[in-house]
Design a protein around this motif. Structure first.
Motif, PDB file in Angstrom:
ATOM      1  N   THR A  26       0.850  -1.193   0.000  1.00 17.31           N
ATOM      2  CA  THR A  26       0.000   0.000   0.000  1.00 17.31           C
ATOM      3  C   THR A  26       0.880   1.235   0.000  1.00 17.31           C
ATOM      4  N   SER A  27       0.320   2.358  -0.396  1.00 22.62           N
ATOM      5  CA  SER A  27       1.047   3.620  -0.305  1.00 22.62           C
ATOM      6  C   SER A  27       0.798   4.247   1.054  1.00 22.62           C
ATOM      7  N   THR A  28       1.687   5.123   1.480  1.00 13.21           N
ATOM      8  CA  THR A  28       1.488   5.770   2.776  1.00 13.21           C
ATOM      9  C   THR A  28       0.234   6.645   2.759  1.00 13.21           C
ATOM     10  N   SER A  29      -0.101   7.210   1.613  1.00 16.08           N
ATOM     11  CA  SER A  29      -1.311   8.031   1.537  1.00 16.08           C
ATOM     12  C   SER A  29      -2.576   7.192   1.699  1.00 16.08           C
ATOM     13  N   GLU A  30      -2.540   5.952   1.229  1.00 24.08           N
ATOM     14  CA  GLU A  30      -3.684   5.067   1.457  1.00 24.08           C
ATOM     15  C   GLU A  30      -3.822   4.741   2.940  1.00 24.08           C
ATOM     16  N   THR A  31      -2.683   4.606   3.627  1.00 22.52           N
ATOM     17  CA  THR A  31      -2.718   4.382   5.071  1.00 22.52           C
ATOM     18  C   THR A  31      -3.335   5.577   5.787  1.00 22.52           C
ATOM     19  N   VAL A  32      -2.928   6.774   5.369  1.00 19.12           N
ATOM     20  CA  VAL A  32      -3.486   7.991   5.950  1.00 19.12           C
ATOM     21  C   VAL A  32      -4.980   8.091   5.649  1.00 19.12           C
ATOM     22  N   ALA A  33      -5.367   7.768   4.419  1.00 20.96           N
ATOM     23  CA  ALA A  33      -6.780   7.840   4.034  1.00 20.96           C
ATOM     24  C   ALA A  33      -7.626   6.856   4.844  1.00 20.96           C
ATOM     25  N   ALA A  34      -7.078   5.679   5.129  1.00 19.24           N
ATOM     26  CA  ALA A  34      -7.815   4.704   5.926  1.00 19.24           C
ATOM     27  C   ALA A  34      -8.033   5.217   7.347  1.00 19.24           C
ATOM     28  N   PHE A  35      -7.027   5.928   7.875  1.00 18.09           N
ATOM     29  CA  PHE A  35      -7.176   6.500   9.216  1.00 18.09           C
ATOM     30  C   PHE A  35      -8.161   7.664   9.205  1.00 18.09           C
ATOM     31  N   LEU A  36      -8.075   8.506   8.178  1.00 19.74           N
ATOM     32  CA  LEU A  36      -8.962   9.674   8.078  1.00 19.74           C
ATOM     33  C   LEU A  36     -10.260   9.273   7.374  1.00 19.74           C
ATOM     34  N   GLU A  37     -10.968   8.354   7.954  1.00 21.98           N
ATOM     35  CA  GLU A  37     -12.177   7.830   7.342  1.00 21.98           C
ATOM     36  C   GLU A  37     -13.147   8.970   7.029  1.00 21.98           C
ATOM     37  N   GLY A  38     -13.568   9.014   5.770  1.00 21.34           N
ATOM     38  CA  GLY A  38     -14.510  10.049   5.352  1.00 21.34           C
ATOM     39  C   GLY A  38     -13.853  11.255   4.714  1.00 21.34           C
ATOM     40  N   ALA A  39     -12.525  11.417   4.906  1.00 20.52           N
ATOM     41  CA  ALA A  39     -11.813  12.516   4.245  1.00 20.52           C
ATOM     42  C   ALA A  39     -11.493  12.122   2.807  1.00 20.52           C
ATOM     43  N   ARG A  40     -11.347  13.098   1.939  1.00 22.30           N
ATOM     44  CA  ARG A  40     -11.004  12.857   0.535  1.00 22.30           C
ATOM     45  C   ARG A  40      -9.527  13.190   0.364  1.00 22.30           C
ATOM     46  N   VAL A  41      -8.695  12.166   0.393  1.00 20.25           N
ATOM     47  CA  VAL A  41      -7.239  12.360   0.448  1.00 20.25           C
ATOM     48  C   VAL A  41      -6.644  12.327  -0.953  1.00 20.25           C
ATOM     49  N   VAL A  42      -5.804  13.320  -1.241  1.00 17.70           N
ATOM     50  CA  VAL A  42      -5.030  13.408  -2.482  1.00 17.70           C
ATOM     51  C   VAL A  42      -3.577  13.607  -2.094  1.00 17.70           C
ATOM     52  N   LYS A  43      -2.671  12.887  -2.753  1.00 17.88           N
ATOM     53  CA  LYS A  43      -1.239  13.025  -2.453  1.00 17.88           C
ATOM     54  C   LYS A  43      -0.613  14.032  -3.401  1.00 17.88           C
ATOM     55  N   ALA A  44       0.098  15.012  -2.848  1.00 20.60           N
ATOM     56  CA  ALA A  44       0.784  16.015  -3.667  1.00 20.60           C
ATOM     57  C   ALA A  44       1.745  16.807  -2.791  1.00 20.60           C
ATOM     58  N   LEU A  45       2.717  17.436  -3.427  1.00 20.70           N
ATOM     59  CA  LEU A  45       3.632  18.413  -2.832  1.00 20.70           C
ATOM     60  C   LEU A  45       4.742  17.809  -1.962  1.00 20.70           C
ATOM     61  N   GLY A  46       4.570  16.568  -1.516  1.00 22.40           N
ATOM     62  CA  GLY A  46       5.560  15.991  -0.613  1.00 22.40           C
ATOM     63  C   GLY A  46       6.856  15.579  -1.265  1.00 22.40           C
ATOM     64  N   HIS A  47       6.856  15.314  -2.580  1.00 20.24           N
ATOM     65  CA  HIS A  47       8.096  14.858  -3.215  1.00 20.24           C
ATOM     66  C   HIS A  47       9.037  16.005  -3.571  1.00 20.24           C
ATOM     67  N   ALA A  48       8.546  17.229  -3.570  1.00 17.13           N
ATOM     68  CA  ALA A  48       9.391  18.385  -3.900  1.00 17.13           C
ATOM     69  C   ALA A  48      10.310  18.706  -2.729  1.00 17.13           C
ATOM     70  N   SER A  49      11.550  19.047  -3.037  1.00 16.84           N
ATOM     71  CA  SER A  49      12.449  19.464  -1.966  1.00 16.84           C
ATOM     72  C   SER A  49      12.010  20.825  -1.431  1.00 16.84           C
ATOM     73  N   VAL A  50      12.380  21.110  -0.206  1.00 16.45           N
ATOM     74  CA  VAL A  50      12.060  22.423   0.354  1.00 16.45           C
ATOM     75  C   VAL A  50      12.712  23.509  -0.480  1.00 16.45           C
ATOM     76  N   TRP A  51      13.914  23.239  -0.972  1.00 19.14           N
ATOM     77  CA  TRP A  51      14.612  24.228  -1.814  1.00 19.14           C
ATOM     78  C   TRP A  51      13.800  24.516  -3.074  1.00 19.14           C
ATOM     79  N   GLU A  52      13.257  23.485  -3.693  1.00 17.62           N
ATOM     80  CA  GLU A  52      12.430  23.696  -4.881  1.00 17.62           C
ATOM     81  C   GLU A  52      11.218  24.552  -4.544  1.00 17.62           C
ATOM     82  N   LEU A  53      10.540  24.220  -3.468  1.00 13.74           N
ATOM     83  CA  LEU A  53       9.354  24.985  -3.082  1.00 13.74           C
ATOM     84  C   LEU A  53       9.703  26.439  -2.781  1.00 13.74           C
ATOM     85  N   GLU A  54      10.842  26.658  -2.166  1.00 15.89           N
ATOM     86  CA  GLU A  54      11.238  28.010  -1.777  1.00 15.89           C
ATOM     87  C   GLU A  54      11.725  28.849  -2.956  1.00 15.89           C
ATOM     88  N   ASN A  55      12.292  28.194  -3.974  1.00 15.01           N
ATOM     89  CA  ASN A  55      13.025  28.955  -4.995  1.00 15.01           C
ATOM     90  C   ASN A  55      12.556  28.783  -6.434  1.00 15.01           C
TER      91      ASN A  55
END
Length: 217
Positions: free
Chosen positions: A95-124
């Motif tokens: 399973t993906s970690t986001s699926e694990t999070v979605a299973a815990f957050l029952e009823g939430a609509r979970v989408v995975k994004a933004l986590g793979h970018a480095s902080v440097w990329e986000l900042e610059n």
């Protein structure tokens, strides 16, 4: 670029370096931002149109799941064994970690994004649409094949923040940009991301995932 409307309000749970830079990017895009740390009241954050999770993944069970029920939630968290310790629930190739999070957050609509970018990329590296130096952000969420709905909303948000959205597929496809994959921390363009996503099944991690899920003998 997504045709969906950009959400007017963005909540961010987590006020570390990642949460702080995501808040700045959203404010620069003209959006209303509400952020909360572990000692703050999360209710105003969870009432936003989109809620971004920017806490250490190992603490996902501390999330206010009742407040997030029914909400569009963007999972920008990652598993680091050095920080989180050995966590079989977060290191399971079936399973993906986001699926694990979605299973815990029952009823939430979970989408995975933004986590793979480095902080440097986000900042610059946020750039206006059409800039040849613009980087891509991969997005995984159920219903992605429809080109509408929650994934399209997150794509519009990513675009407003200064990055090209790249739709990877359903939430399970988010495993292709977790650490340690080629995409994670690559600071790649949208075209490069698409090439990496296409290569993932042939990568070492991709073969491990396929074998665990019964797709590789």
């Amino acid at each position: 670029m997504s045709d969906a409307a950009v959400p007017a309000t963005v909540g961010i749970l987590g006020v570390g370096r990642v949460g702080t830079v995501l808040a700045r990017l959203c404010r620069d895009a003209g959006l209303e931002v509400r952020a909360a740390g572990s000692a703050d009241d999360p209710a105003p954050v969870c009432a936003c149109d989109v809620v971004i999770l920017a806490i250490p993944l190992g603490r996902y069970r501390s999330l206010p799941r009742e407040l997030l029920r029914g909400r569009l939630v963007v999972d920008a968290m990652n598993y680091w064994w050095e920080l989180d310790g050995a966590r079989p629930d977060l290191d399971d190739p079936t399973t993906s970690t986001s699926e694990t999070v979605a299973a815990f957050l029952e009823g939430a609509r979970v989408v995975k994004a933004l986590g793979h970018a480095s902080v440097w990329e986000l900042e610059n590296l946020a750039r206006p649409a059409g800039d040849p130096e613009r980087r891509g952000i991969a997005i995984a969420g159920d219903g992605a094949e429809d080109g509408a709905g929650d994934v399209a909303t997150v794509a519009a948000l990513v675009d407003a923040m200064g990055f090209d959205p790249v739709i990877a597929g359903p939430l399970a496809a988010g495993v292709a940009f977790e650490p340690p994959t080629e995409i994670f921390g690559s600071d790649a363009t949208a075209d490069e991301l698409r090439e990496m996503l296409a290569r993932f099944p042939r990568s070492q991690r991709g073969r491990v995932v396929a074998r665990a899920r019964g797709g590789l003998r």
